[in-house]
Design a protein around this motif. Structure first.
Motif, PDB file in Angstrom:
ATOM      1  N   ALA A   1       0.828  -1.208   0.000  1.00 46.25           N
ATOM      2  CA  ALA A   1       0.000   0.000   0.000  1.00 46.25           C
ATOM      3  C   ALA A   1       0.864   1.260   0.000  1.00 46.25           C
ATOM      4  N   TRP A   2       1.929   1.266   0.807  1.00 48.90           N
ATOM      5  CA  TRP A   2       2.829   2.415   0.833  1.00 48.90           C
ATOM      6  C   TRP A   2       3.495   2.624  -0.519  1.00 48.90           C
ATOM      7  N   ILE A   3       3.965   1.533  -1.131  1.00 48.82           N
ATOM      8  CA  ILE A   3       4.648   1.632  -2.430  1.00 48.82           C
ATOM      9  C   ILE A   3       3.683   2.118  -3.511  1.00 48.82           C
ATOM     10  N   ALA A   4       2.461   1.591  -3.515  1.00 49.88           N
ATOM     11  CA  ALA A   4       1.477   2.022  -4.507  1.00 49.88           C
ATOM     12  C   ALA A   4       1.113   3.489  -4.315  1.00 49.88           C
ATOM     13  N   HIS A   5       0.984   3.907  -3.046  1.00 47.28           N
ATOM     14  CA  HIS A   5       0.679   5.315  -2.758  1.00 47.28           C
ATOM     15  C   HIS A   5       1.800   6.224  -3.252  1.00 47.28           C
ATOM     16  N   ALA A   6       3.040   5.834  -2.999  1.00 48.87           N
ATOM     17  CA  ALA A   6       4.174   6.643  -3.447  1.00 48.87           C
ATOM     18  C   ALA A   6       4.247   6.707  -4.972  1.00 48.87           C
ATOM     19  N   ASP A   7       3.992   5.581  -5.634  1.00 47.19           N
ATOM     20  CA  ASP A   7       4.011   5.568  -7.109  1.00 47.19           C
ATOM     21  C   ASP A   7       2.933   6.482  -7.668  1.00 47.19           C
ATOM     22  N   ALA A   8       1.765   6.477  -7.039  1.00 40.19           N
ATOM     23  CA  ALA A   8       0.683   7.341  -7.505  1.00 40.19           C
ATOM     24  C   ALA A   8       1.047   8.812  -7.340  1.00 40.19           C
ATOM     25  N   ILE A   9       1.696   9.140  -6.222  1.00 34.62           N
ATOM     26  CA  ILE A   9       2.114  10.527  -5.994  1.00 34.62           C
ATOM     27  C   ILE A   9       3.160  10.941  -7.024  1.00 34.62           C
ATOM     28  N   ARG A  10       4.126  10.066  -7.277  1.00 36.77           N
ATOM     29  CA  ARG A  10       5.168  10.386  -8.269  1.00 36.77           C
ATOM     30  C   ARG A  10       4.551  10.603  -9.648  1.00 36.77           C
ATOM     31  N   ASP A  11       3.617   9.748 -10.032  1.00 36.15           N
ATOM     32  CA  ASP A  11       2.987   9.895 -11.346  1.00 36.15           C
ATOM     33  C   ASP A  11       2.226  11.212 -11.451  1.00 36.15           C
ATOM     34  N   ALA A  12       1.642  11.646 -10.331  1.00 41.08           N
ATOM     35  CA  ALA A  12       0.874  12.891 -10.350  1.00 41.08           C
ATOM     36  C   ALA A  12       1.770  14.125 -10.367  1.00 41.08           C
ATOM     37  N   LEU A  13       2.912  14.047  -9.669  1.00 38.97           N
ATOM     38  CA  LEU A  13       3.771  15.224  -9.529  1.00 38.97           C
ATOM     39  C   LEU A  13       4.788  15.360 -10.651  1.00 38.97           C
ATOM     40  N   ILE A  14       5.265  14.230 -11.161  1.00 41.75           N
ATOM     41  CA  ILE A  14       6.323  14.271 -12.179  1.00 41.75           C
ATOM     42  C   ILE A  14       5.688  13.939 -13.520  1.00 41.75           C
ATOM     43  N   GLN A  15       5.166  14.970 -14.179  1.00 43.29           N
ATOM     44  CA  GLN A  15       4.497  14.791 -15.464  1.00 43.29           C
ATOM     45  C   GLN A  15       5.155  15.729 -16.462  1.00 43.29           C
ATOM     46  N   VAL A  16       6.237  15.254 -17.052  1.00 43.45           N
ATOM     47  CA  VAL A  16       7.022  16.111 -17.954  1.00 43.45           C
ATOM     48  C   VAL A  16       6.235  16.451 -19.209  1.00 43.45           C
ATOM     49  N   ASP A  17       5.519  15.482 -19.772  1.00 43.55           N
ATOM     50  CA  ASP A  17       4.827  15.666 -21.050  1.00 43.55           C
ATOM     51  C   ASP A  17       3.318  15.785 -20.876  1.00 43.55           C
ATOM     52  N   ALA A  18       2.877  16.198 -19.700  1.00 47.79           N
ATOM     53  CA  ALA A  18       1.442  16.225 -19.441  1.00 47.79           C
ATOM     54  C   ALA A  18       0.783  17.542 -19.845  1.00 47.79           C
ATOM     55  N   PHE A  19       1.542  18.499 -20.346  1.00 49.71           N
ATOM     56  CA  PHE A  19       1.001  19.807 -20.654  1.00 49.71           C
ATOM     57  C   PHE A  19       1.026  20.036 -22.162  1.00 49.71           C
ATOM     58  N   GLU A  20      -0.131  20.312 -22.731  1.00 49.71           N
ATOM     59  CA  GLU A  20      -0.208  20.552 -24.170  1.00 49.71           C
ATOM     60  C   GLU A  20       0.370  21.909 -24.535  1.00 49.71           C
ATOM     61  N   HIS A  21       0.273  22.859 -23.625  1.00 48.35           N
ATOM     62  CA  HIS A  21       0.747  24.214 -23.901  1.00 48.35           C
ATOM     63  C   HIS A  21       1.651  24.678 -22.767  1.00 48.35           C
ATOM     64  N   ALA A  22       2.708  25.394 -23.136  1.00 53.94           N
ATOM     65  CA  ALA A  22       3.663  25.851 -22.132  1.00 53.94           C
ATOM     66  C   ALA A  22       3.111  27.024 -21.329  1.00 53.94           C
ATOM     67  N   THR A  23       2.247  27.845 -21.934  1.00 50.32           N
ATOM     68  CA  THR A  23       1.695  29.009 -21.247  1.00 50.32           C
ATOM     69  C   THR A  23       0.203  29.102 -21.500  1.00 50.32           C
ATOM     70  N   MET A  24      -0.465  29.949 -20.714  1.00 49.68           N
ATOM     71  CA  MET A  24      -1.896  30.160 -20.900  1.00 49.68           C
ATOM     72  C   MET A  24      -2.180  30.834 -22.238  1.00 49.68           C
ATOM     73  N   GLN A  25      -1.256  31.707 -22.683  1.00 52.44           N
ATOM     74  CA  GLN A  25      -1.464  32.399 -23.954  1.00 52.44           C
ATOM     75  C   GLN A  25      -1.501  31.409 -25.117  1.00 52.44           C
ATOM     76  N   GLU A  26      -0.624  30.401 -25.064  1.00 50.59           N
ATOM     77  CA  GLU A  26      -0.575  29.446 -26.158  1.00 50.59           C
ATOM     78  C   GLU A  26      -1.832  28.585 -26.225  1.00 50.59           C
ATOM     79  N   ALA A  27      -2.572  28.509 -25.127  1.00 54.08           N
ATOM     80  CA  ALA A  27      -3.809  27.727 -25.114  1.00 54.08           C
ATOM     81  C   ALA A  27      -4.972  28.471 -25.765  1.00 54.08           C
ATOM     82  N   GLN A  28      -4.804  29.782 -26.006  1.00 59.71           N
ATOM     83  CA  GLN A  28      -5.875  30.563 -26.608  1.00 59.71           C
ATOM     84  C   GLN A  28      -5.997  30.242 -28.096  1.00 59.71           C
ATOM     85  N   PRO A  29      -7.223  30.152 -28.632  1.00 55.05           N
ATOM     86  CA  PRO A  29      -7.415  29.856 -30.069  1.00 55.05           C
ATOM     87  C   PRO A  29      -6.770  30.920 -30.947  1.00 55.05           C
TER      88      PRO A  29
END
Length: 214
Positions: A148-176
Protein backbone atom coordinates in the motif's frame (compact mmCIF):
# COMPACT_ATOMS: atom_id res chain seq x y z
CA UNK A 1 34.27 33.03 1.46
CA UNK A 2 32.50 33.75 4.74
CA UNK A 3 29.74 35.66 2.99
CA UNK A 4 29.21 32.78 0.57
CA UNK A 5 29.24 30.28 3.41
CA UNK A 6 26.64 32.13 5.45
CA UNK A 7 23.44 30.80 3.75
CA UNK A 8 23.75 27.25 5.22
CA UNK A 9 23.72 28.78 8.71
CA UNK A 10 20.45 29.13 10.63
CA UNK A 11 18.70 32.50 11.01
CA UNK A 12 20.27 34.65 13.78
CA UNK A 13 17.42 34.28 16.34
CA UNK A 14 17.87 30.53 16.50
CA UNK A 15 20.45 28.94 18.75
CA UNK A 16 23.41 27.45 16.89
CA UNK A 17 22.85 24.05 18.48
CA UNK A 18 19.11 23.95 17.84
CA UNK A 19 19.41 22.25 14.42
CA UNK A 20 20.72 18.72 14.51
CA UNK A 21 23.55 17.88 12.06
CA UNK A 22 23.80 21.46 10.79
CA UNK A 23 27.58 21.24 11.37
CA UNK A 24 27.92 18.75 8.51
CA UNK A 25 26.17 21.08 6.08
CA UNK A 26 28.22 24.10 7.19
CA UNK A 27 31.50 22.17 7.03
CA UNK A 28 30.70 20.95 3.50
CA UNK A 29 29.89 24.48 2.34
CA UNK A 30 32.99 26.05 3.89
CA UNK A 31 35.37 23.37 2.59
CA UNK A 32 34.01 23.80 -0.92
CA UNK A 33 34.15 27.59 -0.74
CA UNK A 34 37.71 27.61 0.66
CA UNK A 35 38.90 25.30 -2.11
CA UNK A 36 37.17 27.36 -4.81
CA UNK A 37 38.55 30.62 -3.37
CA UNK A 38 42.12 29.29 -3.35
CA UNK A 39 41.82 28.07 -6.93
CA UNK A 40 40.34 31.42 -8.04
CA UNK A 41 43.21 33.35 -6.41
CA UNK A 42 45.78 31.08 -8.05
CA UNK A 43 44.16 31.67 -11.45
CA UNK A 44 44.13 35.42 -10.79
CA UNK A 45 47.79 35.40 -9.79
CA UNK A 46 48.66 33.89 -13.17
CA UNK A 47 47.17 36.87 -14.99
CA UNK A 48 48.68 39.95 -13.31
CA UNK A 49 49.48 42.52 -16.03
CA UNK A 50 52.08 45.31 -16.09
CA UNK A 51 55.54 45.79 -14.64
CA UNK A 52 54.47 44.91 -11.12
CA UNK A 53 52.64 41.83 -12.29
CA UNK A 54 55.40 39.37 -11.47
CA UNK A 55 56.08 40.43 -7.86
CA UNK A 56 52.36 40.86 -7.18
CA UNK A 57 51.73 37.41 -8.59
CA UNK A 58 54.49 35.95 -6.39
CA UNK A 59 52.98 37.50 -3.26
CA UNK A 60 49.53 36.14 -4.06
CA UNK A 61 50.92 32.69 -4.83
CA UNK A 62 52.66 32.67 -1.46
CA UNK A 63 49.34 33.53 0.13
CA UNK A 64 47.85 30.58 -1.73
CA UNK A 65 50.64 28.29 -0.44
CA UNK A 66 52.27 28.02 -3.87
CA UNK A 67 55.97 28.57 -4.54
CA UNK A 68 57.79 28.05 -7.81
CA UNK A 69 54.83 26.26 -9.32
CA UNK A 70 54.79 23.78 -6.42
CA UNK A 71 51.63 23.64 -4.33
CA UNK A 72 52.80 23.45 -0.71
CA UNK A 73 49.34 23.20 0.75
CA UNK A 74 45.79 23.04 -0.50
CA UNK A 75 42.35 23.51 0.95
CA UNK A 76 40.71 20.12 0.37
CA UNK A 77 37.35 19.52 -1.23
CA UNK A 78 34.61 17.88 0.87
CA UNK A 79 35.19 14.13 0.96
CA UNK A 80 32.67 11.62 -0.34
CA UNK A 81 31.49 10.61 3.12
CA UNK A 82 30.62 14.21 4.04
CA UNK A 83 28.95 14.80 0.68
CA UNK A 84 26.87 11.65 1.14
CA UNK A 85 25.80 12.79 4.61
CA UNK A 86 24.76 16.22 3.35
CA UNK A 87 22.82 14.61 0.50
CA UNK A 88 21.00 12.43 3.02
CA UNK A 89 20.15 15.43 5.21
CA UNK A 90 18.59 17.45 2.42
CA UNK A 91 16.77 14.60 0.62
CA UNK A 92 15.22 12.85 3.62
CA UNK A 93 13.21 14.17 6.60
CA UNK A 94 15.65 15.95 8.94
CA UNK A 95 15.99 19.13 10.96
CA UNK A 96 18.30 20.53 8.28
CA UNK A 97 15.64 20.01 5.61
CA UNK A 98 13.04 21.53 7.95
CA UNK A 99 15.28 24.60 8.25
CA UNK A 100 15.21 25.10 4.48
CA UNK A 101 11.44 24.59 4.45
CA UNK A 102 10.86 27.38 6.96
CA UNK A 103 8.69 30.20 5.61
CA UNK A 104 7.91 28.24 2.43
CA UNK A 105 4.32 28.90 1.46
CA UNK A 106 2.09 25.82 1.75
CA UNK A 107 -1.59 25.37 0.98
CA UNK A 108 -4.17 23.17 2.64
CA UNK A 109 -4.29 19.49 1.75
CA UNK A 110 -7.27 19.90 -0.54
CA UNK A 111 -5.68 22.69 -2.62
CA UNK A 112 -3.49 21.86 -5.60
CA UNK A 113 -0.05 23.42 -5.23
CA UNK A 114 3.12 21.90 -6.68
CA UNK A 115 5.55 22.91 -3.93
CA UNK A 116 3.16 21.96 -1.14
CA UNK A 117 2.44 18.61 -2.77
CA UNK A 118 6.18 17.89 -3.13
CA UNK A 119 6.82 18.65 0.53
CA UNK A 120 3.92 16.49 1.69
CA UNK A 121 4.99 13.67 -0.63
CA UNK A 122 8.46 13.30 0.90
CA UNK A 123 7.55 11.24 4.01
CA UNK A 124 5.40 8.91 1.92
CA UNK A 125 8.11 8.34 -0.69
CA UNK A 126 10.78 7.81 1.97
CA UNK A 127 8.58 5.26 3.76
CA UNK A 128 7.92 3.46 0.46
CA UNK A 129 11.62 3.44 -0.48
CA UNK A 130 12.50 1.97 2.90
CA UNK A 131 9.91 -0.77 2.42
CA UNK A 132 11.14 -1.53 -1.11
CA UNK A 133 14.75 -1.66 0.11
CA UNK A 134 13.80 -4.04 2.92
CA UNK A 135 11.92 -6.30 0.51
CA UNK A 136 14.91 -6.53 -1.83
CA UNK A 137 17.31 -7.15 1.03
CA UNK A 138 15.18 -9.92 2.52
CA UNK A 139 14.24 -11.33 -0.93
CA UNK A 140 10.55 -11.69 -0.15
CA UNK A 141 7.16 -10.45 -1.30
CA UNK A 142 5.74 -7.22 0.06
CA UNK A 143 3.26 -7.31 2.88
CA UNK A 144 -0.14 -5.72 2.41
CA UNK A 145 0.93 -2.62 4.28
CA UNK A 146 4.23 -2.31 2.34
CA UNK A 147 2.43 -2.76 -0.97
CA UNK A 148 0.00 0.00 0.00
CA UNK A 149 2.83 2.42 0.83
CA UNK A 150 4.65 1.63 -2.43
CA UNK A 151 1.48 2.02 -4.51
CA UNK A 152 0.68 5.31 -2.76
CA UNK A 153 4.17 6.64 -3.45
CA UNK A 154 4.01 5.57 -7.11
CA UNK A 155 0.68 7.34 -7.51
CA UNK A 156 2.11 10.53 -5.99
CA UNK A 157 5.17 10.39 -8.27
CA UNK A 158 2.99 9.89 -11.35
CA UNK A 159 0.87 12.89 -10.35
CA UNK A 160 3.77 15.22 -9.53
CA UNK A 161 6.32 14.27 -12.18
CA UNK A 162 4.50 14.79 -15.46
CA UNK A 163 7.02 16.11 -17.95
CA UNK A 164 4.83 15.67 -21.05
CA UNK A 165 1.44 16.23 -19.44
CA UNK A 166 1.00 19.81 -20.65
CA UNK A 167 -0.21 20.55 -24.17
CA UNK A 168 0.75 24.21 -23.90
CA UNK A 169 3.66 25.85 -22.13
CA UNK A 170 1.70 29.01 -21.25
CA UNK A 171 -1.90 30.16 -20.90
CA UNK A 172 -1.46 32.40 -23.95
CA UNK A 173 -0.58 29.45 -26.16
CA UNK A 174 -3.81 27.73 -25.11
CA UNK A 175 -5.88 30.56 -26.61
CA UNK A 176 -7.42 29.86 -30.07
CA UNK A 177 -5.44 31.39 -32.91
CA UNK A 178 -2.45 32.33 -30.75
CA UNK A 179 0.90 32.35 -32.58
CA UNK A 180 4.18 32.72 -30.74
CA UNK A 181 5.87 36.07 -31.56
CA UNK A 182 9.03 34.38 -32.81
CA UNK A 183 7.07 32.23 -35.28
CA UNK A 184 4.93 35.17 -36.35
CA UNK A 185 8.02 37.29 -36.95
CA UNK A 186 9.61 34.50 -38.97
CA UNK A 187 6.52 34.25 -41.16
CA UNK A 188 6.59 38.00 -41.81
CA UNK A 189 10.27 37.94 -42.75
CA UNK A 190 9.82 34.93 -45.02
CA UNK A 191 6.90 36.64 -46.78
CA UNK A 192 9.10 39.65 -47.57
CA UNK A 193 11.89 37.55 -49.12
CA UNK A 194 12.15 37.10 -52.86
CA UNK A 195 13.57 33.60 -52.46
CA UNK A 196 11.40 31.42 -50.20
CA UNK A 197 13.71 28.41 -50.14
CA UNK A 198 17.18 27.34 -51.22
CA UNK A 199 18.03 24.31 -53.32
CA UNK A 200 21.33 22.71 -52.34
CA UNK A 201 23.66 21.10 -54.84
CA UNK A 202 22.21 22.98 -57.83
CA UNK A 203 23.58 25.79 -59.99
CA UNK A 204 22.01 29.22 -59.52
CA UNK A 205 22.29 32.33 -61.70
CA UNK A 206 23.49 35.26 -59.58
CA UNK A 207 24.68 38.58 -61.07
CA UNK A 208 25.11 37.02 -64.49
CA UNK A 209 27.20 34.12 -63.19
CA UNK A 210 26.43 30.48 -62.56
CA UNK A 211 27.16 29.70 -58.93
CA UNK A 212 27.29 26.14 -57.66
CA UNK A 213 25.77 25.88 -54.17
CA UNK A 214 27.17 23.27 -51.77
Amino acid sequence: VFFGGYPPSPPPPRHKNSIKNLEALTEHAMLRLEHEAQQALIDASNNFPGVLGTPASLVMKLGCLQLGGVQLGEYPKPNDALTKEVARLVTTPSEVRDMFQENVYMTNNNEEHQVSDLIRALPVCVRADQAASLIRREKRDATEEEAAWIAHADAIRDALIQVDAFEHATMQEAQPGYVRPALEGTAVRMASLERKSFAFGTAEHIDGKNVERA
